[in-house]
Enzyme design. Structure first.
Site, PDB file in Angstrom:
ATOM      1  N   ASN A  84      49.766  -9.090 -68.557  1.00 36.85           N
ATOM      2  CA  ASN A  84      50.020 -10.243 -67.679  1.00 36.85           C
ATOM      3  C   ASN A  84      51.282 -10.084 -66.823  1.00 36.85           C
ATOM      4  O   ASN A  84      51.438 -10.775 -65.818  1.00 36.85           O
ATOM      5  CB  ASN A  84      50.124 -11.529 -68.505  1.00 36.85           C
ATOM      6  N   LEU A 133      45.730 -12.107 -78.073  1.00 34.03           N
ATOM      7  CA  LEU A 133      45.397 -11.416 -76.816  1.00 34.03           C
ATOM      8  C   LEU A 133      46.487 -10.441 -76.372  1.00 34.03           C
ATOM      9  O   LEU A 133      46.310  -9.722 -75.389  1.00 34.03           O
ATOM     10  CB  LEU A 133      45.138 -12.452 -75.709  1.00 34.03           C
ATOM     11  N   HIS A 134      47.630 -10.446 -77.016  1.00 37.36           N
ATOM     12  CA  HIS A 134      48.704  -9.494 -76.713  1.00 37.36           C
ATOM     13  C   HIS A 134      49.090  -9.540 -75.231  1.00 37.36           C
ATOM     14  O   HIS A 134      49.387  -8.495 -74.621  1.00 37.36           O
ATOM     15  CB  HIS A 134      48.316  -8.081 -77.157  1.00 37.36           C
ATOM     16  N   CYS A 135      49.052 -10.737 -74.666  1.00 35.55           N
ATOM     17  CA  CYS A 135      49.423 -10.954 -73.238  1.00 35.55           C
ATOM     18  C   CYS A 135      48.584 -10.109 -72.286  1.00 35.55           C
ATOM     19  O   CYS A 135      49.041  -9.774 -71.186  1.00 35.55           O
ATOM     20  CB  CYS A 135      50.908 -10.667 -72.987  1.00 35.55           C
ATOM     21  N   ALA A 136      47.391  -9.752 -72.706  1.00 36.48           N
ATOM     22  CA  ALA A 136      46.551  -8.919 -71.835  1.00 36.48           C
ATOM     23  C   ALA A 136      45.108  -9.426 -71.854  1.00 36.48           C
ATOM     24  O   ALA A 136      44.197  -8.708 -72.282  1.00 36.48           O
ATOM     25  CB  ALA A 136      46.632  -7.458 -72.274  1.00 36.48           C
TER      26      ALA A 136
END
Ligand SMILES: Cc1ncc(COP(=O)(O)O)c(C=O)c1O
Length: 384
Positions: free
Chosen positions: A104, A340-343
């Protein structure tokens, strides 16, 4: 009662822990022995701080294959570096190509500019294993393509992007690389690969403290300053200096953090990238093998260590990813990450959106014993 296992930290893709002893020592010695404001005065402490920053800049320039250390710019983290590059380099009407694994910190600035109607964005598809096909880049490239953004190593699947192949296909576009997960694990030669903007973070594989990062600006790339203010140079002028690195580094820098980052990079150089990578990939390999023996676990990304960084994402059969990460932490003192691990983009490609995955990410100080312990914990959770 069995002795509890010491805590196991498997979230090195978020930030590495522990840091090498040299990092703590370098920061401790500096903090206790000198003031940390460089380039502002001619007194001894300011000169010392200036030398610390200069030495770190030279070190990182050599580390990333940049012949001119004034083109290494320090920022607070890779997110800031990527924002500076994306907002500074793009012009109205530009077309951008991004890989389907972007974090992100790339997608949010790009989508923001797209939403404002200032740019258009094409996202390259990814395979089920998180791979990018360079042929898709050729298909998406247009005359107005100004920027290609490549996440070198996915923070979700660990899949390594074919950086050299993608770089060879950039034609008239600029190439931006997010090296958040690859710096400190893979050799990165910005000049050799023709990378125009290499963004790095200091607190992951480079083993420095949080609050550090930066970018390497390729030769001839014109990037406007993103903040203006005191630099300690050309102070007679009310306009921002027009020379790098000063034009980009207004304000007192994070001298302490940069000293720690330099110590982390020196540790990597003394240890050797190959040694670090072999160790982390040996752990990854054993973990992948072990996971394949646990019923119901679905691993994302490539099946073996080939083409991978030290990140493994998986989904447990019949249980939520949150439950598994929670139980690993509470029952076994194993720190992994769920979600989501910022992705989110990467998860859409993998079909793991919106729940995400459990992510385990190894660092140089992790051990085989910790991997075995985690596999045993996961087998127990799967059975319970
Ligand atoms: C691929 C990737 N890009 C960007 C980031 C953002 O890193 P930072 O929080 O250091 O800016 C991360 C870290 O989570 C990452 O894995």
């Amino acid at each position: 009662m069995p002795t509890p296992h010491p805590p196991v930290y498997f979230d090195n893709a978020a930030t590495s822990f522990p840091k090498p002893e040299q990092v703590a020592t370098a920061m401790d010695v500096l903090l206790r022995s000198t003031a940390l404001s460089p380039g502002r005065a001619a007194h001894a402490f300011s000169l010392t701080a200036g030398r610390v920053i200069f030495a770190a800049r030279e070190l990182l320039a050599a580390f990333f294959g940049c012949p001119d250390s004034s083109r290494v710019i320090f920022t607070a983290n890779v997110t800031e570096a990527l924002n500076v590059g994306i907002f500074g380099l793009l012009r109205p009407g530009d077309h951008v190509i991004a890989t389907g694994t972007e974090h992100n910190s790339v997608m949010r600035p790009l989508r923001h500019l797209e939403q404002q109607g200032r740019i258009t964005v094409s996202v390259l598809p990814v395979s089920a294993a998180g791979e990018t096909d360079p042929a898709d880049l050729v298909r998406c490239r247009r005359p107005g393509t100004r920027l290609i953004v490549v996440n070198h190593v996915s923070n979700v699947t660990g899949t390594v992007a074919p950086l050299a192949e993608l770089a060879a296909l950039k034609e008239g576009a600029l190439l931006m690389v997010d090296a958040a997960q690859s710096a400190g694990l893979f050799e990165l030669d910005a000049t050799g690969l023709g990378i125009d903007f290499l963004a790095f973070t200091g607190h992951k594989g480079l083993l420095g403290p949080t609050g550090t990062g930066g970018f390497v600006l390729g030769p001839g790339i014109d990037l406007p300053p993103f903040k203006m203010g005191g630099t300690g140079s050309a102070s007679e002028r009310e306009l921002q200096p027009d020379f790098a690195p000063d034009c980009y580094e207004a304000g007192t820098p994070n001298t302490l953090g940069i000293a720690g980052l330099a110590a982390g990079v020196r540790f990597i150089q003394e240890t050797g990238l190959t040694t670090i990578r072999s160790h982390e990939l040996a752990l990854t390999s054993r973990f992948l093998d072990g996971l394949s023996q646990i019923k119901g676990i679905m691993v994302y990304g490539l099946p073996t260590r080939a083409g991978r960084g030290a990140v493994v994402s998986f989904r447990p059969g019949g249980k939520s990813v949150d439950e598994v990460a929670y139980r690993l932490d509470r029952e076994f003192a194993i720190m992994a990450r769920a979600g989501l691990h910022c992705a989110p983009l990467a998860h859409r490609g993998l079909g793991t959106f919106p729940e995400g995955t459990v992510r385990v990410s190894f660092g140089f100080f992790n051990t085989t014993d910790e991997v075995e312990y985690c596999l045993d914990a996961l087998a127990r959770i799967a059975g319970a």
